[in-house]
Motif scaffolding. Structure first.
Motif, PDB file in Angstrom:
ATOM      1  N   ALA A  24       0.830  -1.193   0.000  1.00  0.00           N
ATOM      2  CA  ALA A  24       0.000   0.000   0.000  1.00  0.00           C
ATOM      3  C   ALA A  24       0.871   1.251   0.000  1.00  0.00           C
ATOM      4  N   SER A  25       0.431   2.245  -0.685  1.00  0.00           N
ATOM      5  CA  SER A  25       1.148   3.521  -0.696  1.00  0.00           C
ATOM      6  C   SER A  25       0.140   4.662  -0.757  1.00  0.00           C
ATOM      7  N   GLY A  26       0.601   5.834  -0.400  1.00  0.00           N
ATOM      8  CA  GLY A  26      -0.260   7.009  -0.454  1.00  0.00           C
ATOM      9  C   GLY A  26      -0.904   7.359   0.864  1.00  0.00           C
ATOM     10  N   ARG A  27      -0.961   6.401   1.782  1.00  0.00           N
ATOM     11  CA  ARG A  27      -1.450   6.630   3.135  1.00  0.00           C
ATOM     12  C   ARG A  27      -1.159   5.388   3.950  1.00  0.00           C
ATOM     13  N   THR A  28      -1.302   5.501   5.250  1.00  0.00           N
ATOM     14  CA  THR A  28      -1.145   4.320   6.093  1.00  0.00           C
ATOM     15  C   THR A  28      -2.522   3.701   6.330  1.00  0.00           C
ATOM     16  N   PHE A  29      -2.511   2.398   6.542  1.00  0.00           N
ATOM     17  CA  PHE A  29      -3.771   1.683   6.680  1.00  0.00           C
ATOM     18  C   PHE A  29      -3.884   0.999   8.036  1.00  0.00           C
ATOM     19  N   ILE A  30      -3.159   1.534   9.017  1.00  0.00           N
ATOM     20  CA  ILE A  30      -3.157   0.902  10.322  1.00  0.00           C
ATOM     21  C   ILE A  30      -4.567   0.769  10.879  1.00  0.00           C
ATOM     22  N   SER A  31      -5.373   1.784  10.695  1.00  0.00           N
ATOM     23  CA  SER A  31      -6.723   1.766  11.271  1.00  0.00           C
ATOM     24  C   SER A  31      -7.763   1.198  10.306  1.00  0.00           C
TER      25      SER A  31
END
Length: 119
Positions: A24-31
């Protein structure tokens, strides 16, 4: 720009294993809920597995054979697929969403990677 890029698909014999990755790129997806879906030729896209709030969920057809994991430091999720069967043949899609793991819950989709399992 948010992107999900799958890799790791290919041709494997029945009983074999593959590991799919989704970077994934462009933002984090932790949540976010991260999930895998698949679509076989002529069939609708279906849920395979999801990782949400620290728990994993699986379709009945893959439970015990597939394992979903994620590495938040790398912003990457994985799908380890063991004991593959010809009926697992499909294009596998990585997806991310804010809520559950239904198709309509997903906000972002990858372009897919083809998995072909020969008898």
């Amino acid at each position: 720009q948010v992107q999900l890029v799958e890799s790791g698909g290919g041709l494997v014999q029945a009983g074999g294993s593959l590991r799919l990755s989704c970077a994934a790129s462009g933002r984090t997806f932790i949540s976010y809920t991260m999930a895998w879906f698949r679509q076989a030729p002529g069939q609708e896209r279906e849920f395979v597995a999801a990782w949400s709030v620290g728990n994993s969920y699986y379709a009945k057809s893959v439970k015990g054979r597939f394992t979903i994991t994620r590495d938040n430091a790398k912003n990457t999720q994985y799908l380890q697929m063991n004991d593959l069967k010809p009926e697992d043949t499909a294009v596998y899609y990585c997806a991310a969403g804010r809520g559950g793991w239904a198709i309509n819950d997903m906000n972002y989709w990858g372009k897919g990677t083809l998995v072909t399992v020969s008898p």
